[in-house]
Design a protein around this motif. Structure first.
Motif, PDB file in Angstrom:
ATOM      1  N   GLU A 204       0.835  -1.325  -0.074  1.00 41.35           N
ATOM      2  CA  GLU A 204       0.056   0.180   0.182  1.00 41.35           C
ATOM      3  C   GLU A 204       0.980   1.252   0.106  1.00 41.35           C
ATOM      4  OE1 GLU A 204      -3.358   0.254   2.863  1.00 41.35           O
ATOM      5  OE2 GLU A 204      -3.831  -1.934   2.086  1.00 41.35           O
ATOM      6  N   LEU A 205       0.815   2.033  -0.922  1.00 41.60           N
ATOM      7  CA  LEU A 205       1.525   3.125  -1.229  1.00 41.60           C
ATOM      8  C   LEU A 205       0.620   4.544  -0.540  1.00 41.60           C
ATOM      9  CD1 LEU A 205       3.941   5.050  -2.450  1.00 41.60           C
ATOM     10  CD2 LEU A 205       3.060   4.809  -4.898  1.00 41.60           C
ATOM     11  N   ALA A 206       1.029   5.132   0.080  1.00 44.50           N
ATOM     12  CA  ALA A 206       0.428   6.479   0.560  1.00 44.50           C
ATOM     13  C   ALA A 206       1.475   7.786   0.587  1.00 44.50           C
ATOM     14  CB  ALA A 206       0.029   6.252   1.911  1.00 44.50           C
ATOM     15  N   ALA A 207       0.800   8.662  -0.311  1.00 44.36           N
ATOM     16  CA  ALA A 207       1.580   9.808  -0.658  1.00 44.36           C
ATOM     17  C   ALA A 207       1.221  10.683   0.608  1.00 44.36           C
ATOM     18  CB  ALA A 207       1.519  10.308  -1.942  1.00 44.36           C
ATOM     19  N   ASN A 208       2.153  11.040   1.588  1.00 46.93           N
ATOM     20  CA  ASN A 208       1.706  12.098   2.621  1.00 46.93           C
ATOM     21  C   ASN A 208       1.904  13.649   2.341  1.00 46.93           C
ATOM     22  OD1 ASN A 208       0.550   9.781   3.977  1.00 46.93           O
ATOM     23  ND2 ASN A 208       2.938   9.556   4.578  1.00 46.93           N
ATOM     24  N   GLU A 209       2.966  13.853   1.496  1.00 48.71           N
ATOM     25  CA  GLU A 209       3.458  15.232   1.288  1.00 48.71           C
ATOM     26  C   GLU A 209       3.941  15.364  -0.148  1.00 48.71           C
ATOM     27  OE1 GLU A 209       7.261  18.058   2.373  1.00 48.71           O
ATOM     28  OE2 GLU A 209       6.778  16.365   3.543  1.00 48.71           O
ATOM     29  N   LEU A 210       3.462  16.195  -0.770  1.00 48.53           N
ATOM     30  CA  LEU A 210       3.888  16.585  -2.310  1.00 48.53           C
ATOM     31  C   LEU A 210       4.127  17.820  -2.416  1.00 48.53           C
ATOM     32  CD1 LEU A 210       1.804  14.766  -4.934  1.00 48.53           C
ATOM     33  CD2 LEU A 210       2.176  17.343  -5.215  1.00 48.53           C
ATOM     34  N   LYS A 211       4.887  18.334  -3.347  1.00 50.78           N
ATOM     35  CA  LYS A 211       5.222  19.223  -3.875  1.00 50.78           C
ATOM     36  C   LYS A 211       5.380  19.394  -5.650  1.00 50.78           C
ATOM     37  CE  LYS A 211       8.554  19.919  -0.142  1.00 50.78           C
ATOM     38  NZ  LYS A 211       9.804  20.100   0.468  1.00 50.78           N
ATOM     39  N   ILE A 212       4.911  20.674  -6.055  1.00 53.85           N
ATOM     40  CA  ILE A 212       4.999  20.745  -7.377  1.00 53.85           C
ATOM     41  C   ILE A 212       5.812  21.900  -7.817  1.00 53.85           C
ATOM     42  CG2 ILE A 212       3.006  19.463  -8.040  1.00 53.85           C
ATOM     43  CD1 ILE A 212       1.528  22.248  -8.338  1.00 53.85           C
ATOM     44  N   ASP A 213       6.106  22.064  -8.950  1.00 54.36           N
ATOM     45  CA  ASP A 213       6.981  23.204  -9.274  1.00 54.36           C
ATOM     46  C   ASP A 213       6.255  24.389 -10.136  1.00 54.36           C
ATOM     47  OD1 ASP A 213       6.439  22.187 -11.717  1.00 54.36           O
ATOM     48  OD2 ASP A 213       8.143  22.125 -12.746  1.00 54.36           O
ATOM     49  N   ASP A 214       4.907  24.274  -9.875  1.00 50.41           N
ATOM     50  CA  ASP A 214       4.044  25.281 -10.378  1.00 50.41           C
ATOM     51  C   ASP A 214       3.055  25.835  -9.282  1.00 50.41           C
ATOM     52  OD1 ASP A 214       2.454  27.321 -11.610  1.00 50.41           O
ATOM     53  OD2 ASP A 214       2.299  26.034 -13.694  1.00 50.41           O
ATOM     54  N   LEU A 215       3.558  26.758  -8.486  1.00 50.45           N
ATOM     55  CA  LEU A 215       2.718  26.861  -7.299  1.00 50.45           C
ATOM     56  C   LEU A 215       1.278  27.536  -7.605  1.00 50.45           C
ATOM     57  CD1 LEU A 215       5.390  28.789  -5.000  1.00 50.45           C
ATOM     58  CD2 LEU A 215       4.547  26.363  -5.064  1.00 50.45           C
ATOM     59  N   SER A 216       1.008  28.017  -9.029  1.00 51.83           N
ATOM     60  CA  SER A 216      -0.328  28.488  -9.181  1.00 51.83           C
ATOM     61  C   SER A 216      -1.351  27.242  -9.365  1.00 51.83           C
ATOM     62  CB  SER A 216      -0.176  29.310 -10.341  1.00 51.83           C
ATOM     63  OG  SER A 216       0.155  28.343 -11.652  1.00 51.83           O
ATOM     64  N   LEU A 217      -0.763  26.154  -9.483  1.00 48.93           N
ATOM     65  CA  LEU A 217      -1.743  24.811  -9.428  1.00 48.93           C
ATOM     66  C   LEU A 217      -1.749  23.981  -7.952  1.00 48.93           C
ATOM     67  CD1 LEU A 217      -0.583  23.660 -12.887  1.00 48.93           C
ATOM     68  CD2 LEU A 217      -2.842  24.836 -12.385  1.00 48.93           C
ATOM     69  N   GLU A 218      -1.568  24.593  -7.026  1.00 49.88           N
ATOM     70  CA  GLU A 218      -1.476  23.864  -5.747  1.00 49.88           C
ATOM     71  C   GLU A 218      -2.711  23.477  -5.350  1.00 49.88           C
ATOM     72  OE1 GLU A 218       0.237  26.858  -2.966  1.00 49.88           O
ATOM     73  OE2 GLU A 218       1.932  25.431  -3.131  1.00 49.88           O
ATOM     74  N   GLN A 219      -3.725  24.053  -5.819  1.00 51.33           N
ATOM     75  CA  GLN A 219      -5.316  23.554  -5.679  1.00 51.33           C
ATOM     76  C   GLN A 219      -5.309  21.893  -5.900  1.00 51.33           C
ATOM     77  OE1 GLN A 219      -4.820  25.796  -7.779  1.00 51.33           O
ATOM     78  NE2 GLN A 219      -5.890  25.757  -9.660  1.00 51.33           N
ATOM     79  N   PHE A 220      -4.550  21.386  -7.088  1.00 52.08           N
ATOM     80  CA  PHE A 220      -4.487  20.131  -7.316  1.00 52.08           C
ATOM     81  C   PHE A 220      -3.868  19.174  -6.497  1.00 52.08           C
ATOM     82  CE2 PHE A 220      -5.557  22.860 -11.275  1.00 52.08           C
ATOM     83  CZ  PHE A 220      -6.578  22.176 -11.798  1.00 52.08           C
ATOM     84  N   ILE A 221      -2.742  19.557  -5.608  1.00 52.77           N
ATOM     85  CA  ILE A 221      -2.320  18.539  -4.882  1.00 52.77           C
ATOM     86  C   ILE A 221      -2.854  17.574  -4.141  1.00 52.77           C
ATOM     87  CG2 ILE A 221      -0.974  18.602  -2.726  1.00 52.77           C
ATOM     88  CD1 ILE A 221       0.757  21.159  -3.574  1.00 52.77           C
ATOM     89  N   PRO A 222      -4.135  17.839  -3.745  1.00 56.64           N
ATOM     90  CA  PRO A 222      -5.065  16.913  -2.836  1.00 56.64           C
ATOM     91  C   PRO A 222      -5.365  15.538  -4.071  1.00 56.64           C
ATOM     92  CG  PRO A 222      -5.743  18.533  -1.834  1.00 56.64           C
ATOM     93  CD  PRO A 222      -4.613  19.136  -3.190  1.00 56.64           C
ATOM     94  N   GLN A 223      -5.754  16.181  -5.201  1.00 53.24           N
ATOM     95  CA  GLN A 223      -6.097  15.026  -6.150  1.00 53.24           C
ATOM     96  C   GLN A 223      -4.775  14.180  -6.608  1.00 53.24           C
ATOM     97  OE1 GLN A 223      -7.580  17.148  -9.863  1.00 53.24           O
ATOM     98  NE2 GLN A 223      -6.625  15.339 -11.339  1.00 53.24           N
ATOM     99  N   LEU A 224      -3.718  14.749  -6.768  1.00 52.55           N
ATOM    100  CA  LEU A 224      -2.417  14.013  -7.108  1.00 52.55           C
ATOM    101  C   LEU A 224      -1.907  13.206  -6.037  1.00 52.55           C
ATOM    102  CD1 LEU A 224      -0.208  17.117  -8.446  1.00 52.55           C
ATOM    103  CD2 LEU A 224      -1.372  15.227  -9.869  1.00 52.55           C
ATOM    104  N   LYS A 225      -2.136  13.478  -4.655  1.00 51.92           N
ATOM    105  CA  LYS A 225      -1.692  12.637  -3.624  1.00 51.92           C
ATOM    106  C   LYS A 225      -2.740  11.514  -3.554  1.00 51.92           C
ATOM    107  CE  LYS A 225      -0.983  14.722   0.583  1.00 51.92           C
ATOM    108  NZ  LYS A 225      -1.258  15.570   1.792  1.00 51.92           N
ATOM    109  N   GLN A 226      -3.841  11.557  -3.863  1.00 58.04           N
ATOM    110  CA  GLN A 226      -4.776  10.418  -4.055  1.00 58.04           C
ATOM    111  C   GLN A 226      -4.456   9.621  -5.241  1.00 58.04           C
ATOM    112  OE1 GLN A 226      -8.955  11.887  -4.173  1.00 58.04           O
ATOM    113  NE2 GLN A 226      -9.639   9.574  -4.274  1.00 58.04           N
TER     114      GLN A 226
END
Length: 269
Positions: A204-226
């Motif tokens: 079971e893989l769980a992503a607990n912390e995620l960073k992206i190089d485009d801060l204007s798209l931070e609202q998508f981080i929960p979707q990417l973690k899921q």
């Protein structure tokens, strides 16, 4: 006055001791060659047996470790037979598994080994491993969100002492994932930190912390973690070894386990 004729010194013949040394070296070379040839014949028979036993499309790589082979053969006790196969599929989920097994102290007579007759052969311990590689992970997460160039690495941010590493449960390990995806028409790079946990034979893989190089798209981080939080079924380990540990290495998750006192013909196949 004529010049004195120069005598040619007689050629030295090899001494008897030197002849013995040469003969001994030749004999040693012949014995070593015969030893390797005998080991190769044994490895071929094991490969044939393991291909059928593990349900592989091709012969696995087999190496009987330890030299000389003949002393193991005469005792009927092979200390470490190493087996590996790559590109092994598991149902429709995984296509590039790497299977490894070390058969420690396989007990079988040489005549039976060379004849491919493994009935009655025993193994003191089997160490089985399955590696889940980054390209299979990429394929799995792609079913949710299109990722490319997924990479797997251990999460080394926190320093862990030897005592902590020994005491920590090996059913869980810290992982760092990186890759690319496209959001809102823009290609972004991401880095995720999380855990891989062995539960009921599955990873079971769980992503607990995620960073992206485009801060204007931070609202998508929960979707990417899921999207990165998934379950992976690595299938049955070699010799139906029960998986008891998971670890992260560069490029792969490894699920492993051991089983003691097992007949060679038991388990898979």
């Amino acid at each position: 006055m004529t010049a004195p004729t120069r005598r040619t010194a007689p050629k030295r013949r090899p001494s008897r001791g030197r002849k013995w040394i040469i003969a001994l070296l030749v004999l040693v070379a012949l014995l070593v060659g015969a030893d390797f040839a005998l080991a190769a014949a044994g490895e071929y028979q094991v490969a044939q047996k393991m291909r059928a036993k593990l349900g592989l499309a091709e012969d696995p790589s087999v190496r009987i470790n330890g030299f000389p082979f003949i002393t193991q053969a005469l005792g009927g006790d092979y200390k470490d037979i190493e087996i590996s196969a790559t590109g092994v599929p598991v149902r429709d989920q995984l296509r590039d598994l790497e299977i490894q097994a070390n058969l420690l102290h396989t007990r079988i007579e040489l005549s039976n080994l060379l004849a491919g007759n493994t009935k009655g052969a025993k193994i003191d311990r089997v160490q089985g491993r399955v590696k889940i590689k980054a390209n299979d992970l990429n394929r799995l997460v792609n079913q949710v969100t299109p990722f490319t160039d997924m990479a797997i690495e251990p999460d080394t941010r926190a320093e862990v002492t030897e005592e902590q590493a020994a005491a920590a449960p090996r059913t869980s390990a810290a992982v760092k994932l990186s890759g690319n995806t496209t959001l809102a028409g823009r290609k972004i790079s991401l880095t995720a930190y999380g855990t891989v946990t062995l539960i009921g034979g599955q990873v079971e893989l769980a992503a607990n912390e995620l960073k992206i190089d485009d801060l204007s798209l931070e609202q998508f981080i929960p979707q990417l973690k899921q999207a990165l939080s998934i379950k992976i079924d690595p299938g049955v380990l070699p010799f139906t070894v029960t998986p008891t540990a998971v670890q992260v290495e560069s490029g792969a998750f490894t699920v492993e386990g051991t089983v003691d006192n097992i007949p060679l013909d038991e388990g898979n196949g």
